[in-house]
Structure formats: structure tokens, C-alpha cells
Design a protein around this motif. Structure first.
Motif, PDB file in Angstrom:
ATOM      1  N   THR A 242     -41.670  25.692 -18.886  1.00 34.73           N
ATOM      2  CA  THR A 242     -42.184  26.270 -20.122  1.00 34.73           C
ATOM      3  C   THR A 242     -42.910  25.214 -20.956  1.00 34.73           C
ATOM      4  O   THR A 242     -44.117  25.284 -21.125  1.00 34.73           O
ATOM      5  CB  THR A 242     -41.041  26.898 -20.942  1.00 34.73           C
ATOM      6  N   ASP A 243     -42.183  24.228 -21.448  1.00 26.30           N
ATOM      7  CA  ASP A 243     -42.780  23.212 -22.319  1.00 26.30           C
ATOM      8  C   ASP A 243     -42.803  21.845 -21.652  1.00 26.30           C
ATOM      9  O   ASP A 243     -41.882  21.495 -20.907  1.00 26.30           O
ATOM     10  CB  ASP A 243     -41.992  23.109 -23.634  1.00 26.30           C
ATOM     11  N   PRO A 244     -43.829  21.041 -21.924  1.00 24.78           N
ATOM     12  CA  PRO A 244     -43.863  19.677 -21.378  1.00 24.78           C
ATOM     13  C   PRO A 244     -42.873  18.774 -22.090  1.00 24.78           C
ATOM     14  O   PRO A 244     -42.480  19.031 -23.222  1.00 24.78           O
ATOM     15  CB  PRO A 244     -45.314  19.246 -21.634  1.00 24.78           C
ATOM     16  N   HIS A 245     -42.492  17.710 -21.400  1.00 21.63           N
ATOM     17  CA  HIS A 245     -41.529  16.741 -21.929  1.00 21.63           C
ATOM     18  C   HIS A 245     -42.190  15.375 -21.958  1.00 21.63           C
ATOM     19  O   HIS A 245     -42.817  14.955 -20.982  1.00 21.63           O
ATOM     20  CB  HIS A 245     -40.281  16.719 -21.040  1.00 21.63           C
ATOM     21  N   LEU A 246     -42.067  14.665 -23.073  1.00 21.70           N
ATOM     22  CA  LEU A 246     -42.662  13.341 -23.208  1.00 21.70           C
ATOM     23  C   LEU A 246     -41.648  12.255 -22.882  1.00 21.70           C
ATOM     24  O   LEU A 246     -40.493  12.313 -23.297  1.00 21.70           O
ATOM     25  CB  LEU A 246     -43.191  13.124 -24.629  1.00 21.70           C
ATOM     26  N   VAL A 247     -42.099  11.260 -22.145  1.00 21.34           N
ATOM     27  CA  VAL A 247     -41.290  10.085 -21.815  1.00 21.34           C
ATOM     28  C   VAL A 247     -41.949   8.884 -22.476  1.00 21.34           C
ATOM     29  O   VAL A 247     -43.114   8.576 -22.205  1.00 21.34           O
ATOM     30  CB  VAL A 247     -41.211   9.868 -20.288  1.00 21.34           C
ATOM     31  N   THR A 248     -41.212   8.209 -23.362  1.00 21.13           N
ATOM     32  CA  THR A 248     -41.781   7.080 -24.091  1.00 21.13           C
ATOM     33  C   THR A 248     -41.036   5.771 -23.851  1.00 21.13           C
ATOM     34  O   THR A 248     -41.540   4.710 -24.206  1.00 21.13           O
ATOM     35  CB  THR A 248     -41.796   7.370 -25.604  1.00 21.13           C
TER      36      THR A 248
END
Length: 288
Positions: A242-248
Motif C-alpha cells: 500500500t504505502d512506501p517505507h523510507l529507510v534513513t
């Protein structure tokens, strides 16, 4: 090149936290000295939502309370971080309003990127989709406004070309062989992919189903790593259902970079990948 708002927001947050720690203030004490609410300080120090934008007036008040002289190099730099993080974006125009929050996140992290390393599994990613391919996939998706969502994909592609971003795409074989759209649309899509592969700064590689990936983890979802100019930290975006996930996290970003490199090495060369896609397109053309 336009600076990436999210990367600048992260640098802004880090700078404010470092200054507050150096001064020995808690957020409550800094709020008392600056007149900025603790909840606002907390949001500025933790960027959180990708679309959130800092209030430059509040940033200036915090810098004054932290005894950073106005006009100093440090004040100006942090102010520039805030201005870049709050700057207007092309998808703020009304015609892109309903292009989907997930796609806005993709557009945000792609903005200002000098290089994008992307991996796709079963579907071709938005940055290489034709309008027709995109339209069919959006109709099969989560109810985004079709016209706005297609315009958003094309806007992201235009952004990539305008920036001169280096784009290295690694595709699983099934992303080329599978037909999630009508055959005629897929044929045009493959021809478009071949045209992109011939463009300067673009690389397209195909990972065969029997490829040897070597040691290390296998990819579990499509992802893309963004590199930005100067000291701005890289970001990875993982495409979810559904939604993207950010990796920082620096360490996690590095792991994704290593994974992409292993996938590139396991894939066919650029030349052989083009030959493979041409053969698939030829077979599809003969069957339609």
C-alpha cells in the motif's frame, strides 16, 4: 540542481538537536526561551512525515534562543536547510493533488537525486512506465485518481530527465516476461524500455530466474536508493503493498546499496539485457 527537501529536513533536524544538546537545554527549556511550543520543537527535530514542512520563522526563533548569531555562516546554512525543506514542489499544483500520497513520497525522495539505483520484481517501476502501462496498473490498484496519477508518473519521469539523474535499474526476468497489462500495451512498454536503455545515464539489467545471487540477503520487495549532492545523506524507499517505507539509517542504506550491487553483478550485462528484452518483445509482437 534543486536540493532534496527531505534530505535538507534531516540535516536541519540534526543541526537543531546538536545545538540544543551543546547548549544543555531540554525541549521544554528551549521552548521557554524561544516561545516555540515543545510539540513544534519535537517535530522539527524529528522530521517524521515525508510531506511535513518546517516553519522558517520558528527555526529562526530557535536559532536566536540557541545564541546562533544572525548572519553567521552557521545561521545562514541552517536557514537554507529550512528554506529548502519548505520549498514549493511541482506536485503542489492542483492537477497533481490526487496523484496519491505514496507517489508524492516517491516524487519527494527522487527530487534532486544525482543517482537512483532501483530494483523491481514483478512490475516495471513508475520511472520507466508508459502512460498506457501506468493507466492499466492504476486502474488495478488502490483507487487513486487515474488522470492525476498518470500525470504524476510522467511528472516524475520528466523530473528525472531534467535533473540529469543517473538511473540504474535492475529488473527480475518476470517483470519483462509477465503481462500485467494487455499485450499491445506491454509491447509498447518493452519498446519504451529499450529506448530508455539507449539513453545516456540510463542502465537496465535483467536478473534471470536462475541467476546466482551469492552470499547475503535476497531482496524481499522493490526498492530504490537515492544519492544526493554534497553531504546530504542517501535515502532508500521500499515499495510496499500500500504505502512506501523510507529507510534513513546509514547502516541500513549501506546494506541496500550492497544488495543492489550484488543484483547488478548477478544480472545480465546491459548489452545482454537489451538483447533479452528485444527477444521478448519480438516474441510478443509475433503473438499479437
Amino acid at each position: 540542481m534543486t536540493p532534496n527537501p527531505l534530505a535538507k529536513s534531516r540535516r536541519l533536524s540534526r543541526a537543531l538537536v546538536d545545538l540544543r544538546d551543546k547548549a544543555g537545554y531540554g525541549q521544554t527549556e528551549l521552548a521557554r526561551r524561544s516561545g516555540v511550543k515543545p510539540s513544534v520543537i519535537s517535530r522539527l527535530e524529528s522530521p517524521g512525515e515525508p510531506g511535513r514542512r518546517p516553519n522558517i520563522l520558528f527555526v529562526r526563533k530557535l536559532l536566536d534562543a540557541l545564541d546562533v548569531p544572525r548572519g553567521s555562516a552557521e545561521f545562514v546554512q541552517i536557514e537554507q536547510f529550512a528554506e529548502a525543506a519548505a520549498d514549493r514542489r511541482w506536485w503542489d499544483e492542483p492537477r497533481f493533488a490526487r496523484m496519491g500520497e505514496g507517489q508524492k513520497t516517491f516524487a519527494l525522495v527522487e527530487l534532486g537525486a544525482t543517482g537512483i539505483d532501483e530494483y523491481a520484481a514483478g512490475l516495471l517501476p513508475g520511472l520507466v512506465q508508459t502512460a498506457a502501462y501506468a493507466r492499466h496498473r492504476i486502474l488495478a490498484g488502490h483507487g487513486d485518481d487515474v488522470v492525476a496519477a498518470v500525470a504524476g508518473r510522467l511528472g516524475r519521469q520528466q523530473q528525472l530527465a531534467t535533473q540529469g539523474t543517473t538511473y540504474r535499474l535492475v529488473l527480475e526476468e518476470q517483470a519483462v516476461r509477465r503481462y500485467p497489462v494487455p499485450p499491445g500495451v506491454m509491447l509498447d512498454q518493452l519498446r519504451h524500455l529499450l529506448a530508455l536503455a539507449d539513453e545516456p545515464g540510463y542502465s537496465v539489467r535483467v536478473v534471470p530466474v536462475d541467476a546466482k545471487l551469492g552470499d547475503g540477503p535476497a531482496p524481499r520487495a522493490p526498492f530504490a536508493q537515492m544519492a544526493y549532492p554534497g553531504d546530504d545523506p542517501s535515502i532508500v524507499i521500499v515499495d510496499g503493498v500500500t504505502d512506501p517505507h523510507l529507510v534513513t539509517s546509514v547502516d541500513e542504506v549501506a546494506e541496500y546499496a550492497q544488495l543492489h550491487q550484488r543484483l547488478r553483478e548477478a544480472a545480465l550485462s546491459d548489452k545482454d539485457s537489451v538483447a533479452f528484452i528485444k527477444q521478448v518483445a519480438k516474441s510478443l509482437a509475433a503473438a499479437t
